[in-house]
Design an enzyme around this catalytic site. Structure first.
Site, PDB file in Angstrom:
ATOM      1  N   TYR A  38      34.608  52.414  45.853  1.00 17.85           N
ATOM      2  CA  TYR A  38      35.711  52.083  46.778  1.00 17.85           C
ATOM      3  C   TYR A  38      35.084  51.393  47.961  1.00 17.85           C
ATOM      4  O   TYR A  38      34.140  51.920  48.551  1.00 17.85           O
ATOM      5  CB  TYR A  38      36.344  53.412  47.147  1.00 17.85           C
ATOM      6  CG  TYR A  38      37.384  53.494  48.234  1.00 17.85           C
ATOM      7  CD1 TYR A  38      38.740  53.670  47.908  1.00 17.85           C
ATOM      8  CD2 TYR A  38      37.043  53.500  49.578  1.00 17.85           C
ATOM      9  CE1 TYR A  38      39.699  53.829  48.893  1.00 17.85           C
ATOM     10  CE2 TYR A  38      38.001  53.655  50.559  1.00 17.85           C
ATOM     11  CZ  TYR A  38      39.327  53.818  50.211  1.00 17.85           C
ATOM     12  OH  TYR A  38      40.290  53.996  51.177  1.00 17.85           O
ATOM     13  N   GLY A  43      13.822  79.389  61.852  1.00 14.24           N
ATOM     14  CA  GLY A  43      12.807  79.087  62.872  1.00 14.24           C
ATOM     15  C   GLY A  43      11.964  77.889  62.459  1.00 14.24           C
ATOM     16  O   GLY A  43      12.458  76.946  61.844  1.00 14.24           O
ATOM     17  N   GLN A  45      36.301  61.908  64.555  1.00 15.10           N
ATOM     18  CA  GLN A  45      37.122  61.452  65.673  1.00 15.10           C
ATOM     19  C   GLN A  45      38.411  60.809  65.126  1.00 15.10           C
ATOM     20  O   GLN A  45      39.506  61.047  65.642  1.00 15.10           O
ATOM     21  CB  GLN A  45      36.333  60.439  66.525  1.00 15.10           C
ATOM     22  CG  GLN A  45      35.265  61.064  67.411  1.00 15.10           C
ATOM     23  CD  GLN A  45      34.088  61.635  66.623  1.00 15.10           C
ATOM     24  OE1 GLN A  45      33.701  61.129  65.578  1.00 15.10           O
ATOM     25  NE2 GLN A  45      33.513  62.715  67.140  1.00 15.10           N
ATOM     26  N   GLU A  90      34.376  58.975  54.936  1.00 12.90           N
ATOM     27  CA  GLU A  90      35.811  59.221  54.641  1.00 12.90           C
ATOM     28  C   GLU A  90      36.636  59.305  55.927  1.00 12.90           C
ATOM     29  O   GLU A  90      37.635  60.010  55.990  1.00 12.90           O
ATOM     30  CB  GLU A  90      35.985  60.490  53.795  1.00 12.90           C
ATOM     31  CG  GLU A  90      35.366  60.359  52.417  1.00 12.90           C
ATOM     32  CD  GLU A  90      36.392  60.350  51.292  1.00 12.90           C
ATOM     33  OE1 GLU A  90      37.578  60.546  51.552  1.00 12.90           O
ATOM     34  OE2 GLU A  90      35.965  60.126  50.142  1.00 12.90           O
ATOM     35  N   GLY A  91      36.218  58.586  56.950  1.00 11.61           N
ATOM     36  CA  GLY A  91      36.870  58.613  58.258  1.00 11.61           C
ATOM     37  C   GLY A  91      36.130  59.570  59.163  1.00 11.61           C
ATOM     38  O   GLY A  91      35.983  60.751  58.825  1.00 11.61           O
TER      39      GLY A  91
HETATM   40  N1  CAA Z   1      49.712  57.140  53.608  1.00  8.40           N
HETATM   41  C1  CAA Z   1      50.538  56.052  53.440  1.00  8.40           C
HETATM   42  N2  CAA Z   1      50.623  55.053  54.361  1.00  8.40           N
HETATM   43  C2  CAA Z   1      49.857  55.158  55.457  1.00  8.40           C
HETATM   44  C3  CAA Z   1      48.979  56.244  55.677  1.00  8.40           C
HETATM   45  C4  CAA Z   1      48.933  57.277  54.701  1.00  8.40           C
HETATM   46  N3  CAA Z   1      48.129  58.333  54.824  1.00  8.40           N
HETATM   47  N4  CAA Z   1      48.346  56.063  56.854  1.00  8.40           N
HETATM   48  C5  CAA Z   1      48.799  54.913  57.367  1.00  8.40           C
HETATM   49  N5  CAA Z   1      49.713  54.353  56.511  1.00  8.40           N
HETATM   50  C6  CAA Z   1      50.491  53.136  56.707  1.00  8.40           C
HETATM   51  C7  CAA Z   1      51.313  53.262  57.966  1.00  8.40           C
HETATM   52  O1  CAA Z   1      52.552  53.897  57.720  1.00  8.40           O
HETATM   53  C8  CAA Z   1      51.492  51.812  58.378  1.00  8.40           C
HETATM   54  O2  CAA Z   1      52.504  51.234  57.605  1.00  8.40           O
HETATM   55  P1  CAA Z   1      53.722  50.416  58.304  1.00  8.40           P
HETATM   56  O3  CAA Z   1      53.049  49.306  59.058  1.00  8.40           O
HETATM   57  O4  CAA Z   1      54.546  49.968  57.148  1.00  8.40           O
HETATM   58  O5  CAA Z   1      54.375  51.381  59.218  1.00  8.40           O
HETATM   59  C9  CAA Z   1      50.183  51.170  57.954  1.00  8.40           C
HETATM   60  O6  CAA Z   1      49.619  52.040  56.945  1.00  8.40           O
HETATM   61  C10 CAA Z   1      49.200  51.040  59.097  1.00  8.40           C
HETATM   62  O7  CAA Z   1      48.969  52.324  59.644  1.00  8.40           O
HETATM   63  P2  CAA Z   1      48.534  52.540  61.160  1.00  8.40           P
HETATM   64  O8  CAA Z   1      49.455  51.747  62.045  1.00  8.40           O
HETATM   65  O9  CAA Z   1      48.441  54.008  61.385  1.00  8.40           O
HETATM   66  O10 CAA Z   1      47.099  51.835  61.174  1.00  8.40           O
HETATM   67  P3  CAA Z   1      45.959  51.851  62.247  1.00  8.40           P
HETATM   68  O11 CAA Z   1      45.327  50.515  62.274  1.00  8.40           O
HETATM   69  O12 CAA Z   1      46.475  52.420  63.526  1.00  8.40           O
HETATM   70  O13 CAA Z   1      44.833  52.786  61.578  1.00  8.40           O
HETATM   71  C11 CAA Z   1      43.665  54.798  60.942  1.00  8.40           C
HETATM   72  C12 CAA Z   1      45.013  54.039  61.109  1.00  8.40           C
HETATM   73  C13 CAA Z   1      44.089  56.210  60.658  1.00  8.40           C
HETATM   74  C14 CAA Z   1      42.803  54.742  62.168  1.00  8.40           C
HETATM   75  C15 CAA Z   1      42.913  54.218  59.703  1.00  8.40           C
HETATM   76  O14 CAA Z   1      42.427  52.905  60.002  1.00  8.40           O
HETATM   77  C16 CAA Z   1      41.767  55.069  59.238  1.00  8.40           C
HETATM   78  O15 CAA Z   1      41.980  56.051  58.521  1.00  8.40           O
HETATM   79  N6  CAA Z   1      40.512  54.701  59.596  1.00  8.40           N
HETATM   80  C17 CAA Z   1      39.325  55.314  59.045  1.00  8.40           C
HETATM   81  C18 CAA Z   1      38.887  54.561  57.824  1.00  8.40           C
HETATM   82  C19 CAA Z   1      38.177  55.443  56.830  1.00  8.40           C
HETATM   83  O16 CAA Z   1      38.533  56.581  56.598  1.00  8.40           O
HETATM   84  N7  CAA Z   1      37.150  54.877  56.211  1.00  8.40           N
HETATM   85  C20 CAA Z   1      36.437  55.595  55.234  1.00  8.40           C
HETATM   86  C21 CAA Z   1      35.962  54.692  54.175  1.00  8.40           C
HETATM   87  S1  CAA Z   1      35.699  55.510  52.624  1.00  8.40           S
HETATM   88  C22 CAA Z   1      34.243  56.335  52.719  1.00  8.40           C
HETATM   89  O17 CAA Z   1      33.673  56.534  53.733  1.00  8.40           O
HETATM   90  C23 CAA Z   1      33.835  56.926  51.426  1.00  8.40           C
HETATM   91  C24 CAA Z   1      32.411  56.992  51.096  1.00  8.40           C
HETATM   92  O18 CAA Z   1      31.573  56.186  51.394  1.00  8.40           O
HETATM   93  C25 CAA Z   1      32.027  58.094  50.225  1.00  8.40           C
END
Ligand code: CAA
Length: 382
Positions: free
Chosen positions: A124, A341, A369, A365-366
């Site tokens: 992913y 220790g 914060q 996974e986010g």
């Molecule tokens: N389910 C369905 N839709 C969702 C949702 C959810 N859980 N969360 C947001 N959405 C939708 C919103 O409803 C919105 O839709 P509309 O415009 O139609 O209303 C759209 O998505 C945008 O949402 P936001 O306005 O909330 O978006 P934002 O830019 O403010 O960001 C955030 C939200 C929560 C900060 C998000 O960017 C986030 O989760 N960031 C962290 C990213 C992350 O987790 N990365 C991890 C990568 S994977 C990884 O790390 C795995 C690995 O290596 C093992």
């Protein structure tokens, strides 16, 4: 102690199977894979051979349909032994769930049965050098040209990107649209214009490869698009709503391993003429560690059971579980080093690895914060 009375027979069975494999076949190799930063081939093979790769998939796609709680139980057991192997294991649903959630029947049939057996590996890829927490700010572009899209840009922090056969790549059809422009694509290993870049040298989960991906005029057929244009962000977030509880479960596994090691060491280590476990200062540390792990496990199980109950608005609890469990793992692993220790600070004992591995649980996974942002938004309705 630790009797999870609410588990079904099947869930108990799958947990016990994962525990046996984790303790007999994965744990003995964990320090070696960490030290050499090599892909945990034999550990992954043991999990595939036991049929554990397909537990999150419905039977029609070759899985055993055991659900999110079972996935969490298995992730905890593997992470107890080796968090890098657990990260690799969870990468299969992380890369495969978007297909299950948003794929066409052809896409599901093409990929899911082979993900269930491990014949194919998935990944992913959401993050970019300039878009980590702000995932909607990603800059990899996808421009439609007839029957294909042309991808250009670079992704970062892709777990298993160098081993995966299929990668769900999130790109944008128009960066100005932010989340509404994000579109998901199924990119296969070896596609022209796609290459794997730098492999990171990391603090922890060293046996789990983390790489950059580069796209240079990479043509991706339209039928490899997942969902419609602009649906990618929702697909990415809905996937995380399922995998964040499982990530929390990995943190629980690390915390439990650190607690188990600290309890065993405190019983055996003699100072001032008695085992250090006899000192109340150490007892209070162990009790606090046990409470952290227990609370984290219950939160993880609650969030996972919501998924199994078909509750799709579980973002709040999924973020809470991931965040609490990650913080708990970090605290418990740090305290375990303290109980050991000076010995705990050496590579003679596994607790320093647990502490290094725990740190990523607060980041990937986010970040924790971002989990707090998600929780606060849900609370405040903003
Ligand atoms: N389910 C369905 N839709 C969702 C949702 C959810 N859980 N969360 C947001 N959405 C939708 C919103 O409803 C919105 O839709 P509309 O415009 O139609 O209303 C759209 O998505 C945008 O949402 P936001 O306005 O909330 O978006 P934002 O830019 O403010 O960001 C955030 C939200 C929560 C900060 C998000 O960017 C986030 O989760 N960031 C962290 C990213 C992350 O987790 N990365 C991890 C990568 S994977 C990884 O790390 C795995 C690995 O290596 C093992």
């Amino acid at each position: 102690m630790n009797d999870l009375f609410y588990l079904s027979e099947d869930q108990r069975m799958i947990r016990d199977l994962a525990r046996k494999i984790a303790r007999e076949r994965i744990a003995p190799r964990a320090a070696h894979y960490d030290e050499t930063e090599t892909y945990p081939e034999e550990s992954i093979r043991a999990l595939m051979d036991a049929g554990l790769y397909g537990i999150w998939l419905p039977e029609e796609y070759g899985g055993t349909d055991m659900g999110c709680l079972a996935l969490a139980l298995v992730c905890e057991e593997i992470a107890w032994a080796c968090a890098a192997t657990a990260t690799q294991y969870l990468d299969q649903p992380l890369g495969g769930l978007p297909i299950l959630l948003a794929g066409t029947e052809e896409q599901k049939k093409k990929y899911l049965p082979r993900l269930a057996t491990g014949e194919m590996l998935a990944a992913y890829s959401l993050s970019e050098p300039g878009a980590g927490s702000d995932a909607a700010g990603l800059r990899t572009t996808a421009v439609r040209q007839g029957d294909h899209y042309v991808l250009n840009g670079s992704k970062q922090w892709c777990t298993n990107g160098d081993h995966a056969d299929v990668i769900v790549v999130f790109a944008t059809v128009d960066p100005k649209l932010r989340a509404k422009g994000v579109t998901a694509f199924l990119v296969e290993k070896g596609m022209p214009g796609f290459s794997v870049g730098k492999k990171e040298k990391k603090l922890g989960i060293r046996a789990s490869p983390t790489v950059a991906l580069h796209f240079t005029d990479c043509p991706v057929p339209v039928d490899q698009r997942l969902g419609e244009e602009g649906e990618g962000f929702r697909i990415a977030m809905q996937t995380l709503d399922v995998t964040r509880p499982a990530t929390g479960a990995m943190a629980v596994g690390i915390g439990q391993a650190a607690l188990d090691a600290a309890v065993a060491y405190a019983r055996e280590r003699q100072q001032f003429g008695q085992a250090i476990a006899a000192f109340q200062g150490v007892q209070f540390m162990l009790a606090d560690m046990a409470m952290q792990v227990h609370a984290a496990r219950l939160m993880v199980h609650h969030a996972a059971r919501q998924v199994d109950a078909g509750i799709r608005s579980n973002t709040y609890e999924a973020s809470m579980a991931k965040c609490w469990a990650g913080d708990a793992a970090m605290k418990v692993a740090t305290d375990a080093v303290q109980v050991f220790g000076g010995y705990g600070y050496t590579r003679e004992y596994p607790v320093e690895r647990f502490m290094r591995d725990a740190k990523i649980m607060q980041i990937y996974e986010g970040t924790n914060q971002i989990q707090r942002v998600v929780i606060a938004r849900e609370l405040l309705g903003s």
